[in-house]
Design an enzyme around this catalytic site. Structure first.
Site, mmCIF file in Angstrom:
data_model
loop_
_atom_site.group_PDB
_atom_site.id
_atom_site.type_symbol
_atom_site.label_atom_id
_atom_site.label_comp_id
_atom_site.label_asym_id
_atom_site.label_seq_id
_atom_site.Cartn_x
_atom_site.Cartn_y
_atom_site.Cartn_z
ATOM 1 N N LYS A 183 1.009 1.991 -6.791
ATOM 2 C CA LYS A 183 0.332 1.170 -7.810
ATOM 3 C C LYS A 183 -0.633 2.014 -8.647
ATOM 4 O O LYS A 183 -0.581 2.000 -9.878
ATOM 5 C CB LYS A 183 -0.449 0.013 -7.149
ATOM 6 C CG LYS A 183 0.414 -0.946 -6.364
ATOM 7 C CD LYS A 183 -0.406 -2.041 -5.712
ATOM 8 C CE LYS A 183 -1.318 -1.549 -4.600
ATOM 9 N NZ LYS A 183 -0.593 -1.043 -3.422
ATOM 10 N N ALA A 193 6.553 7.320 -10.906
ATOM 11 C CA ALA A 193 5.203 7.548 -11.416
ATOM 12 C C ALA A 193 4.917 9.043 -11.423
ATOM 13 O O ALA A 193 4.078 9.526 -12.182
ATOM 14 C CB ALA A 193 4.181 6.806 -10.550
ATOM 15 N N THR A 236 -10.922 8.335 -20.444
ATOM 16 C CA THR A 236 -10.886 6.900 -20.187
ATOM 17 C C THR A 236 -11.950 6.550 -19.166
ATOM 18 O O THR A 236 -12.267 7.335 -18.277
ATOM 19 C CB THR A 236 -9.513 6.462 -19.653
ATOM 20 O OG1 THR A 236 -9.112 7.369 -18.638
ATOM 21 C CG2 THR A 236 -8.470 6.438 -20.758
ATOM 22 N N VAL A 245 0.842 -1.188 0.000
ATOM 23 C CA VAL A 245 0.000 0.000 0.000
ATOM 24 C C VAL A 245 0.887 1.252 0.000
ATOM 25 O O VAL A 245 1.935 1.282 0.657
ATOM 26 C CB VAL A 245 -0.992 -0.017 1.199
ATOM 27 C CG1 VAL A 245 -0.243 0.037 2.532
ATOM 28 C CG2 VAL A 245 -1.987 1.129 1.102
ATOM 29 N N ASP A 251 12.443 9.399 -7.774
ATOM 30 C CA ASP A 251 12.673 10.858 -7.747
ATOM 31 C C ASP A 251 12.951 11.353 -6.327
ATOM 32 O O ASP A 251 13.463 12.445 -6.129
ATOM 33 C CB ASP A 251 11.442 11.577 -8.320
ATOM 34 C CG ASP A 251 10.191 11.266 -7.520
ATOM 35 O OD1 ASP A 251 9.767 12.103 -6.722
ATOM 36 O OD2 ASP A 251 9.639 10.148 -7.683
ATOM 37 N N HIS A 308 -4.160 -7.346 -4.393
ATOM 38 C CA HIS A 308 -4.059 -8.793 -4.522
ATOM 39 C C HIS A 308 -5.411 -9.450 -4.535
ATOM 40 O O HIS A 308 -5.556 -10.580 -4.948
ATOM 41 C CB HIS A 308 -3.223 -9.366 -3.382
ATOM 42 C CG HIS A 308 -2.033 -8.519 -3.071
ATOM 43 N ND1 HIS A 308 -1.406 -8.523 -1.874
ATOM 44 C CD2 HIS A 308 -1.374 -7.618 -3.835
ATOM 45 C CE1 HIS A 308 -0.399 -7.655 -1.881
ATOM 46 N NE2 HIS A 308 -0.372 -7.085 -3.068
ATOM 47 N N ASN A 318 9.855 2.118 -7.673
ATOM 48 C CA ASN A 318 9.149 3.394 -7.854
ATOM 49 C C ASN A 318 9.667 4.476 -6.888
ATOM 50 O O ASN A 318 10.411 4.172 -5.975
ATOM 51 C CB ASN A 318 7.647 3.159 -7.655
ATOM 52 C CG ASN A 318 6.805 4.355 -8.087
ATOM 53 O OD1 ASN A 318 7.169 5.077 -9.017
ATOM 54 N ND2 ASN A 318 5.692 4.573 -7.402
HETATM 55 P P1 GDP Z 1 -0.947 2.674 -3.972
HETATM 56 O O1 GDP Z 1 -1.537 2.570 -2.603
HETATM 57 O O2 GDP Z 1 0.118 1.650 -4.168
HETATM 58 O O3 GDP Z 1 -1.972 2.672 -5.066
HETATM 59 O O4 GDP Z 1 -0.166 4.064 -4.027
HETATM 60 P P2 GDP Z 1 -0.610 5.461 -4.678
HETATM 61 O O5 GDP Z 1 -0.470 5.442 -6.138
HETATM 62 O O6 GDP Z 1 -1.933 5.850 -4.123
HETATM 63 O O7 GDP Z 1 0.545 6.410 -4.124
HETATM 64 C C1 GDP Z 1 0.732 6.658 -2.739
HETATM 65 C C2 GDP Z 1 1.379 8.018 -2.550
HETATM 66 O O8 GDP Z 1 2.686 8.035 -3.131
HETATM 67 C C3 GDP Z 1 0.625 9.163 -3.225
HETATM 68 O O9 GDP Z 1 0.667 10.289 -2.380
HETATM 69 C C4 GDP Z 1 1.393 9.411 -4.514
HETATM 70 O O10 GDP Z 1 1.284 10.719 -4.954
HETATM 71 C C5 GDP Z 1 2.804 9.079 -4.078
HETATM 72 N N1 GDP Z 1 3.637 8.581 -5.197
HETATM 73 C C6 GDP Z 1 3.337 7.576 -6.040
HETATM 74 N N2 GDP Z 1 4.340 7.390 -6.932
HETATM 75 C C7 GDP Z 1 5.267 8.312 -6.651
HETATM 76 C C8 GDP Z 1 6.547 8.638 -7.227
HETATM 77 O O11 GDP Z 1 7.030 8.029 -8.177
HETATM 78 N N3 GDP Z 1 7.247 9.653 -6.621
HETATM 79 C C9 GDP Z 1 6.774 10.336 -5.560
HETATM 80 N N4 GDP Z 1 7.524 11.313 -5.059
HETATM 81 N N5 GDP Z 1 5.581 10.077 -5.003
HETATM 82 C C10 GDP Z 1 4.833 9.077 -5.548
HETATM 83 MG MG MG Z 2 -4.071 2.519 -4.875
#
Ligand code: GDP
Ligand code: MG
Length: 371
Positions: free
Chosen positions: A93, A225, A114, A89, A191, A138, A188
Site C-alpha cells: 500500500k 510498485a 511533498t 499488511v 515483478d 482500514h 501488486n
Molecule cells: P504495506 O504494508 O501494504 O504498506 O506494504 P509496503 O509498501 O510497506 O511494502 C511491503 C514490502 O513489499 C516492502 O519491502 C516493499 O519494498 C515491498 N514491495 C512493495 N511493492 C512491491 C512490488 O511491486 N514489488 C516488489 N518486488 N516488492 C514490493
Molecule cells: Mg504501509
C-alpha cells in the site's frame, strides 16, 4: 438520531422551554425540557414557532446557518475522484502510494517536494487530477465512516500477487462493500517470479469480487510498485471508474468539507487537513470544524505551498483553528464569526452532555413541572 434537547432548542430560538413543549404537544409528541428530539421534529417545532431552521449536517440542526441547499444541476462541475488504498499488511500500500505520487507532474516541476498532510493530489500528464488519501489502512477509513463522513469515492484494493488474498484483504472488501464504494483491484508485486495474478482473481471470487476476466465488472490491473509497471493502467482505471460515478460538485458556494487529519504542531498550533467536498474555501473564511472553530489564517497544499483557495476534492492544510477537531469531523464555512462561535460552543456543550452518563431521562413529573 436524537440531536437536540428541548431546552437547547428553546434557548437557541430565545423561546421558553414550555412553548417548545407545547409546540411538540401539537405535533402529538410528549417531551420534557431535558429530553432530546430528532432533527426532523426540531425542524417542525422551529417552523411552528415562526423561526427558520437550517441544517449544517444530516445529524445536526443549527439555527440560522446556511449550507444544505441543493445545488442546481447546471452549477455542478466534474471534480477529481478521492481514492483510498486498502489491503493486507506488506502487500505494498505504502509503496504504491509513493509510486503514484511520483507521477504527479506538478510536484515534478516543483522539485518533487511533498508534505505528509493526510491526502495528496496527482496531476496526470493529460491534465486530469486524482486525489489520494495518504493514510493507508482500514482504521482511517472506518474512523471517518463512524463519524458519518464519506469522503472516499473509490477504494484500491492492493493484493500482492505472490501472497494472494489474506485476512486484511477480506476485511478491506467488507469495509468497501459496507460503504458502497466501488473497488479497483491492484494486483501488486507482479515483478516477482512467484507472482500468480490469476490465483488472486480466482480467490477474489470467493469474496464476491468478480473482475472482468471472471465475467464481472470490477476493474483489475496488474502492477508493480517497485518497477512502476502498470501504474498508468491503474490511473486509467481510476479515471474510468470516476467517469462512471459522474462525480460533480458546485465550486461556487461556501465550502463544506471533511477533516482527514488534525494535529497540534509546535510553532503552528492546531493544524487540520481538510478535504473540500463542495464549494471553495478561502483564506479569511470563518468556519466550524466539529467542536472547533476559527478563521482561516493560511491554506497550504500537499506540497506545503501557500494557496489562496481550495475547491472540491482538493486537500489543504488549514491554519487558524481554535479547539480540537478529529478526523472525520465536518467542516463548514460560516457567514460570520459569531455564528461559528455559537455553533462550536453549542457542540462543545453537546459533547459534554453526552459524557455525563445517562443524563436525567425525562419523567412525567419533570414534564409537568416544566409546564
Ligand atoms: P504495506 O504494508 O501494504 O504498506 O506494504 P509496503 O509498501 O510497506 O511494502 C511491503 C514490502 O513489499 C516492502 O519491502 C516493499 O519494498 C515491498 N514491495 C512493495 N511493492 C512491491 C512490488 O511491486 N514489488 C516488489 N518486488 N516488492 C514490493
Ligand atoms: Mg504501509
Amino acid at each position: 438520531p436524537e440531536v437536540i434537547s428541548v431546552q437547547d432548542l428553546a434557548s437557541r430560538m430565545s423561546e421558553r422551554s414550555v412553548d417548545v413543549i407545547k409546540a411538540l404537544m401539537k405535533l402529538g409528541i410528549m417531551a420534557t425540557a431535558n429530553q432530546t428530539i430528532d432533527a426532523d421534529t426540531a425542524e417542525l417545532v422551529v417552523d411552528e414557532l415562526g423561526h427558520k431552521a437550517r441544517r449544517v449536517a444530516a445529524s445536526d440542526v443549527e439555527i440560522g446557518l446556511g449550507g444544505e441547499e441543493e445545488d442546481a444541476p447546471e452549477d455542478l462541475v466534474p471534480r477529481a475522484p478521492v481514492v483510498a488504498v486498502m489491503g493486507h499488511v506488506d502487500h505494498g500500500k505504502t509503496s504504491l502510494l509513493d509510486a503514484l505520487r511520483k507521477s504527479d507532474v506538478v510536484s515534478g516541476e516543483a522539485g518533487g517536494i511533498t508534505q505528509h498532510i493526510g491526502a495528496y493530489q496527482v496531476k496526470l500528464a493529460s491534465g486530469e487530477m486524482i486525489t489520494f488519501l495518504d493514510t493507508p489502512g482500514h482504521e482511517a477509513f472506518t474512523a471517518m465512516r463512524m463519524r458519518g463522513a464519506q469522503v472516499t469515492d473509490i477504494v484500491i484494493l492492493v493484493v500482492a500477487a505472490d501472497d494472494s488474498v489474506m485476512p486484511q484483504t477480506i476485511e478491506a472488501i467488507k469495509h468497501a462493500k459496507a460503504a458502497e464504494v466501488p473497488i479497483i483491484v491492484a494486483i501488486n508485486k507482479c515483478d516477482k517470479p512467484a507472482a500468480d495474478p490469476s490465483k488472486v482473481r480466482q480467490e477474489l471470487l470467493q469474496h464476491e469480487i468478480f473482475v472482468e476476466d471472471m465475467g464481472g465488472d470490477v476493474l483489475d490491473v496488474e502492477v508493480s510498485a517497485k518497477t512502476g509497471a502498470g501504474l498508468d493502467k491503474l490511473q486509467e482505471a481510476i479515471l474510468l471508474q470516476a467517469e462512471l460515478l459522474e462525480l460533480k460538485a458546485n465550486p461556487n458556494r461556501s465550502a463544506h468539507g471533511t477533516v482527514v487529519e488534525a494535529k497540534l504542531e509546535t510553532g503552528r498550533g492546531m493544524v487540520g487537513t481538510v478535504l473540500v467536498n463542495r464549494g471553495t474555501l478561502h483564506v479569511g473564511d470563518f468556519f466550524v470544524m466539529g467542536p472547533a472553530m476559527g478563521k482561516v489564517r493560511a491554506l497550504l497544499d500537499y506540497r506545503g505551498q501557500n494557496v489562496e483557495e481550495a475547491g472540491p476534492s482538493v486537500p489543504v492544510e488549514v491554519l487558524g483553528i481554535q479547539g480540537t477537531p478529529t478526523a472525520g469531523d465536518d467542516f463548514v464555512v460560516t457567514e460570520t464569526e459569531s455564528q461559528a462561535k455559537e455553533i462550536a460552543s453549542y457542540r462543545q456543550r453537546l459533547d459534554k452532555d453526552k459524557k455525563v452518563t445517562a443524563t436525567a431521562r425525562g419523567t412525567i413529573e419533570q414534564m409537568f413541572s416544566a409546564i
